[in-house]
Motif scaffolding. Structure first.
Motif, short mmCIF file in Angstrom:
data_model
loop_
_atom_site.label_atom_id
_atom_site.label_comp_id
_atom_site.label_asym_id
_atom_site.label_seq_id
_atom_site.Cartn_x
_atom_site.Cartn_y
_atom_site.Cartn_z
N LEU A 57 0.97 -1.08 0.11
CA LEU A 57 0.12 0.03 0.01
C LEU A 57 0.83 1.34 -0.09
O LEU A 57 0.61 2.23 -0.80
N ILE A 73 -9.24 5.98 -2.12
CA ILE A 73 -9.48 4.61 -1.83
C ILE A 73 -9.76 4.00 -3.05
O ILE A 73 -9.20 2.84 -3.07
N CYS A 77 -7.29 0.88 -4.21
CA CYS A 77 -8.02 -0.28 -4.23
C CYS A 77 -8.19 -1.29 -5.41
O CYS A 77 -7.62 -2.20 -5.16
N TYR A 80 -4.25 -2.04 -6.19
CA TYR A 80 -4.04 -3.19 -5.12
C TYR A 80 -4.43 -4.64 -5.64
O TYR A 80 -3.68 -5.64 -5.49
N MET A 101 -6.05 -7.51 3.70
CA MET A 101 -6.05 -6.29 3.24
C MET A 101 -6.95 -5.90 2.24
O MET A 101 -7.64 -4.88 2.01
N TRP A 104 -10.56 -5.59 3.22
CA TRP A 104 -10.79 -4.40 3.89
C TRP A 104 -10.82 -3.28 2.80
O TRP A 104 -11.76 -2.35 3.09
N LEU A 105 -10.01 -3.06 2.01
CA LEU A 105 -9.86 -1.99 0.91
C LEU A 105 -11.19 -1.95 0.11
O LEU A 105 -11.94 -0.93 0.05
N LEU A 108 -13.55 -0.45 2.48
CA LEU A 108 -13.61 1.03 2.41
C LEU A 108 -14.13 1.79 1.38
O LEU A 108 -14.89 2.65 1.27
N LYS A 109 -13.73 0.99 -0.06
CA LYS A 109 -14.16 1.62 -1.25
C LYS A 109 -15.76 1.75 -1.35
O LYS A 109 -16.25 2.87 -1.57
N ARG A 125 -11.60 6.00 6.65
CA ARG A 125 -9.95 5.83 6.42
C ARG A 125 -9.19 5.94 7.47
O ARG A 125 -7.92 5.39 7.42
N LEU A 128 -7.02 2.91 8.85
CA LEU A 128 -6.07 2.62 7.87
C LEU A 128 -4.77 3.46 7.80
O LEU A 128 -3.60 3.23 7.91
#
Lengths: 291, 182, 182
Positions: A57, A73, A77, A80, A101, A104-105, A108-109, A125, A128
């Motif tokens: 990240l 994000i 994301c 990632y 992770m 999790w992303l 969040l997205k 966020r 994070l």
């Protein structure tokens, strides 16, 4: 985004050195680059691409030149996930930490895409960001330790003899004796003990009862008048049974219920009836002793 | 290679070598075009003189198979004294073994420790008692009533444990202490 | 004790010692009426200067609450050549990160290390224990009683620190707030 997300291979060579070994890929973070110098003839075996999901990240944030406090994000994301896909295509063992992770992303997205209901609501966020900042501090310190290690590994301590011989200090520094060393020492001592005290040989009870063989042979000898012992033994494939028969014969001979004769060495041994009549009690009595 | 680096390299090799060093080994280690046996020998001779001063704690001497560093005999008294002090902070392998046996099998008697180690451990146990890492804990009710030993409070403090029961199972600890903690 | 003998004795002790030597141990070993901590410290400071010359193969450094002799880094190539050592195992990025976490937050448990790194560090911790750069320091009084880890004396010696607190503040190492430093 380049093919498979590995555009850093061509563009960021001054930042990340990439070594291709077959289909496997090694990416060294800048700190590691200096150690790629051919000090050793051992090829780098570590194929970790990033030392963890936070490392990946941070790399994406730096590459996108975005602020750690205001991470885009959605785009990060996606990048990632592209990286994860690439790592899998390269057959790299993607650890569970990376997948955790990733989810999790995604979470969040989805939160970022939702219209914010309350203005004062906490930024999803935040956690994070906090973890990334903490991890970045770790990375900085690790990079300091790395530089220090490069120089310090070149230092040698003296090893001078004294004119007096009996100076050898006990080898262990009490300060560095920990639970693990204590446990290891205990296991070593016990191993040594077991090696010098092998467990007693366990005598298993014979699978064949001597007294059964005794009455068996006694009856056969009395019925046939003559029994070739060696031929009989050769017909039996189980060594334990052979032992039981031999013991039984010896016992019968001792009790004079059977006589054994051999004309010359290695010749057949013939059993014939002895000069005593054996009772059932005598045959069974033996069994009580030999168990 | 300049003269100063030559001297420094030879000094470093001699000080870190365990035992006498042959001139040929020095020449080979330095592996420079301009360094031959002559240069090395000259450097060594200058070093013998340079080190032979009252404020120097080390001498250079030529023995059968090469050159070696030794401390001057006049300093023996201080060296003996220092190494005696240093030994107090250290633990012999035997002491660590006794400590490990007592820690994991307490309470335990000296005959039992001797039996497990296959060596007389009386003096080691005494030293550990003096260092307050072991303590006596009564006598065992068997013939001869031998003393029982346990680990001390100092022992627990050193290993960061509250109670002797907190001592982990050694098998488990060595096998997977780091995995099980996950 | 005259100044020259003092210097010579310290040098002899440091060269034969197994690891860093505390000033207090030197004072105790010399055990002379006129030698105190001040005299020893002064002698050590003069020695640092005196040894810091290009023709000297040894340096004096302060580490892990003591003093020790080491060879200068530039001579490593000749020493490796003499001792026949091709390469040393180096520390991986993951190992350096774990060391940084433990050094900074000790005592610390494996779950805590895992959380900060965002990656499982069990095998790395085990390797560092085996290399004696970390040591176990008891168990934390929480559910599951996880083991606590600290940096070892070997860690201080290897990284040239007097105490773990002497490591730089990572906050100051971070140079740029927006674009991560590299």
């Amino acid at each position: 985004m380049g093919e498979g997300g590995w555009e850093l291979k061509t563009q960021n060579c001054e930042l990340e050195s990439v070594v291709s070994i077959g289909r496997l890929l090694t990416v060294y973070s800048p700190a590691m680059m200096t150690t790629v110098e051919p000090e050793s003839n051992v090829p780098p075996v570590e194929l970790t691409v990033f030392s963890g999901p936070l490392d990946l990240l941070l790399h994406l944030i730096r590459k996108n030149e975005v602020s750690i406090y205001d991470i885009p994000i959605v785009s990060i994301c996606d990048q990632y996930h592209t990286h994860l896909r690439a790592m899998r295509e390269l057959d790299l063992d993607v650890a569970g930490d990376f997948l955790w992770m990733a989810s999790w992303l995604l979470h969040l997205k989805s939160k970022m895409l939702l219209p914010s209901v309350v203005e004062s609501e906490e930024d999803p966020r935040d956690e994070l960001v906090e973890r990334l900042l903490a991890y970045r501090r770790v990375k900085e310190l690790a990079s300091y330790l790395h530089d220090s290690d490069i120089v310090r590994r070149c230092l040698w301590a003296p090893d001078v003899e004294t004119s007096i011989s009996s100076l050898a200090e006990p080898e262990l520094d009490w300060e560095d004796v920990d639970l693990r060393l204590l446990a290891q020492t205990y296991l070593e001592v016990m191993q040594r003990f077991e090696a010098s005290h092998p467990p007693p040989i366990e005598v298993l009870p014979l699978r064949y009862k001597v007294e059964e063989k005794m009455s068996d042979i006694y009856q056969r000898v009395n019925m046939d008048g003559l029994v070739p012992l060696l031929r009989d033994l050769n017909s039996r494939s189980d060594p334990e049974e052979v032992v039981a028969v031999v013991v039984a014969v010896l016992e019968l001979v001792r009790l004079r219920g059977v006589f054994a004769e051999q004309r010359k060495a290695f010749a057949e041994i013939y059993l014939r009836p002895g000069d005593r009549q054996l009772s059932n009690r005598e045959l069974l009595h033996h069994g009580e002793n030999s168990g | 290679m300049d003269k100063e680096t030559l001297t420094a390299s030879i000094e470093a090799i001699l000080l870190t070598a365990n035992g006498p060093v042959a001139v040929s080994a020095l020449v080979e280690a330095l592996d420079e075009k301009d360094v031959g046996a002559e240069e090395v020998k000259n450097a060594l001779t200058s070093m013998v003189v340079a080190w032979d001063r009252p404020e120097s704690g080390i001498r250079l001497e030529q023995v059968a198979d090469g050159w070696r560093c030794v401390t001057p005999p006049a300093l023996d008294i201080y060296l003996r004294s220092y190494h005696g002090i240093a030994a107090r902070q250290r633990l012999s392998q035997a002491a660590l073994e006794v400590l490990a046996i007592v820690a994991h099998r307490q309470p335990v008697t000296l005959p039992e420790i001797n039996f497990i180690r296959g060596a007389n451990s009386a003096s080691v146990v005494r030293t550990l008692l003096e260092r307050k890492l072991l303590r006596m804990a009564g006598r065992k009710k068997v013939v001869g009533k031998p003393f029982l030993y346990r680990t001390s409070k100092e022992f627990l403090i050193h290993f960061g444990l509250e109670r002797p029961e907190d001592l982990p199972d050694p098998e488990e600890l060595v096998r997977d202490e780091t995995i099980s903690a996950d």
